[in-house]
Design a protein around this motif. Structure first.
Motif, PDB file in Angstrom:
ATOM      1  N   GLU A   1       2.786  -7.961  -3.026  1.00 34.83           N
ATOM      2  CA  GLU A   1       1.842  -7.271  -2.150  1.00 34.83           C
ATOM      3  C   GLU A   1       2.499  -6.046  -1.508  1.00 34.83           C
ATOM      4  O   GLU A   1       3.714  -6.004  -1.311  1.00 34.83           O
ATOM      5  N   VAL A   2       1.661  -5.046  -1.200  1.00 33.11           N
ATOM      6  CA  VAL A   2       2.109  -3.907  -0.405  1.00 33.11           C
ATOM      7  C   VAL A   2       1.442  -4.016   0.955  1.00 33.11           C
ATOM      8  O   VAL A   2       0.220  -3.936   1.067  1.00 33.11           O
ATOM      9  N   CYS A   3       2.245  -4.222   1.984  1.00 31.43           N
ATOM     10  CA  CYS A   3       1.720  -4.391   3.328  1.00 31.43           C
ATOM     11  C   CYS A   3       2.266  -3.275   4.205  1.00 31.43           C
ATOM     12  O   CYS A   3       3.480  -3.057   4.266  1.00 31.43           O
ATOM     13  N   ALA A   4       1.371  -2.555   4.871  1.00 26.93           N
ATOM     14  CA  ALA A   4       1.787  -1.486   5.779  1.00 26.93           C
ATOM     15  C   ALA A   4       1.650  -1.963   7.213  1.00 26.93           C
ATOM     16  O   ALA A   4       0.703  -2.667   7.555  1.00 26.93           O
ATOM     17  N   VAL A   5       2.621  -1.599   8.053  1.00 30.91           N
ATOM     18  CA  VAL A   5       2.544  -1.853   9.490  1.00 30.91           C
ATOM     19  C   VAL A   5       2.461  -0.500  10.177  1.00 30.91           C
ATOM     20  O   VAL A   5       3.322   0.357   9.982  1.00 30.91           O
ATOM     21  N   THR A   6       1.396  -0.305  10.951  1.00 31.35           N
ATOM     22  CA  THR A   6       1.251   0.947  11.690  1.00 31.35           C
ATOM     23  C   THR A   6       1.283   0.653  13.186  1.00 31.35           C
ATOM     24  O   THR A   6       1.219  -0.501  13.601  1.00 31.35           O
ATOM     25  N   GLY A   7       1.350   1.710  13.954  1.00 28.19           N
ATOM     26  CA  GLY A   7       1.353   1.561  15.394  1.00 28.19           C
ATOM     27  C   GLY A   7       2.044   2.751  16.010  1.00 28.19           C
ATOM     28  O   GLY A   7       2.847   3.409  15.353  1.00 28.19           O
ATOM     29  N   PRO A   8       1.746   3.019  17.287  1.00 29.31           N
ATOM     30  CA  PRO A   8       2.357   4.175  17.935  1.00 29.31           C
ATOM     31  C   PRO A   8       3.863   4.005  18.080  1.00 29.31           C
ATOM     32  O   PRO A   8       4.395   2.903  17.947  1.00 29.31           O
ATOM     33  N   SER A   9       4.521   5.106  18.361  1.00 33.74           N
ATOM     34  CA  SER A   9       5.955   5.082  18.621  1.00 33.74           C
ATOM     35  C   SER A   9       6.253   4.106  19.750  1.00 33.74           C
ATOM     36  O   SER A   9       5.547   4.081  20.760  1.00 33.74           O
ATOM     37  N   GLY A  10       7.249   3.262  19.561  1.00 29.53           N
ATOM     38  CA  GLY A  10       7.629   2.304  20.592  1.00 29.53           C
ATOM     39  C   GLY A  10       6.867   0.996  20.535  1.00 29.53           C
ATOM     40  O   GLY A  10       7.082   0.111  21.367  1.00 29.53           O
TER      41      GLY A  10
END
Ligand SMILES: Nc1ncnc2c1ncn2[C@@H]1O[C@H](COP(=O)(O)OP(=O)(O)O)[C@@H](O)[C@H]1O
Ligand SMILES: [Mg+2]
Length: 223
Positions: free
Chosen positions: A33-42
């Motif tokens: 699987e290709v799983c991306a984790v996103t989120g703001p800096s910090g």
């Protein structure tokens, strides 16, 4: 399940208080699987990746990668596990400036005493479209080319899991798009598992699944 994280927390003491960096993070990533984790800096993206890589120890929770419970391993076993199972790609490439592209890719092969490391390194560079840059030093390469070398190096020992922390963060969007396409293509060909951290939603959208972190917690409703 290739990556299985349960109730992961990281808390650090800070001037008499406790900083909560990650809090109750639970996630699964299937093999291939290709799983991306996103989120703001910090928001804790790099911290999460570092824990999955066994580079840091959690305050609470469990991390299983390829069936191995990392929190049970001692330092030597962790180092062996990282070498045998994981590849890493970073925002800042981390190439060795005094070595050519081919020599950089050969480093993990030589450390693992793989036969014919130079020829294997050239084949890996060919795979990332850089056969004609083998004898160039990092300073003679563009950012996108340096990241291709770093990807070839990360894949040299055929890791089952590739961890990438903002791999396009230092690149313009066209070059970054090319790097993501390369990572996705290699992941498909090799059947490896990719956990990718990015704050670029457009790039994240090309993953099989996107997880969103805010203030150390995963948001619900990920798809
Ligand atoms: N060793 C540390 N000591 C204190 N604070 C830390 C440490 N590592 C990370 N942090 C803090 O944890 C939070 C998450 O950091 P990080 O995982 O690097 O976020 P991201 O990669 O999403 O930008 C930030 O507030 C950061 O300042
Ligand atoms: Mg980060």
């Amino acid at each position: 399940m290739m990556i299985r994280v349960r109730d992961l927390a990281l808390r650090l003491p800070s001037g008499g208080r406790t900083l909560t960096i990650l809090d109750g993070v639970t996630l699964d990533v299937e093999a291939a699987e290709v799983c991306a984790v996103t989120g703001p800096s910090g928001s804790g993206k790099s911290t999460l990746l570092g824990l999955v890589a066994g580079l840091d120890r959690p305050s609470a929770g469990t991390i299983e990668v390829a069936g191995v419970e990392l929190t049970r391993l001692g330092e030597d076993a962790l180092a062996r596990f990282r070498r045998d199972t994981l590849g890493f790609v970073f925002q800042a490439f981390h190439l060795i400036p005094t070595l050519t592209a081919a020599e950089n890719v050969a480093v993990p092969l030589e450390l693992a005493a793989v036969a014919d490391a130079p020829a294997r390194a050239r084949a890996l560079l060919d795979e990332v479209g850089l056969a004609d840059r083998a004898h160039h030093y990092p300073v003679q390469l563009s950012g996108g080319e340096q990241q291709r070398v770093a990807i070839a190096r990360a894949l040299a020992l055929r890791p089952r899991v590739l961890l990438a922390d903002e791999p396009t963060g230092n690149l313009d969007s066209a070059t970054g798009g090319g790097i993501i396409a390369l990572l996705l293509g290699l992941n498909r060909e090799r059947g490896s598992t990719l956990l990718l951290v990015t704050h670029d939603e457009a790039l994240a959208g090309r993953a099989d699944r996107v997880l969103r972190l805010r203030d150390g917690r995963l948001l619900d409703g990920h798809s």
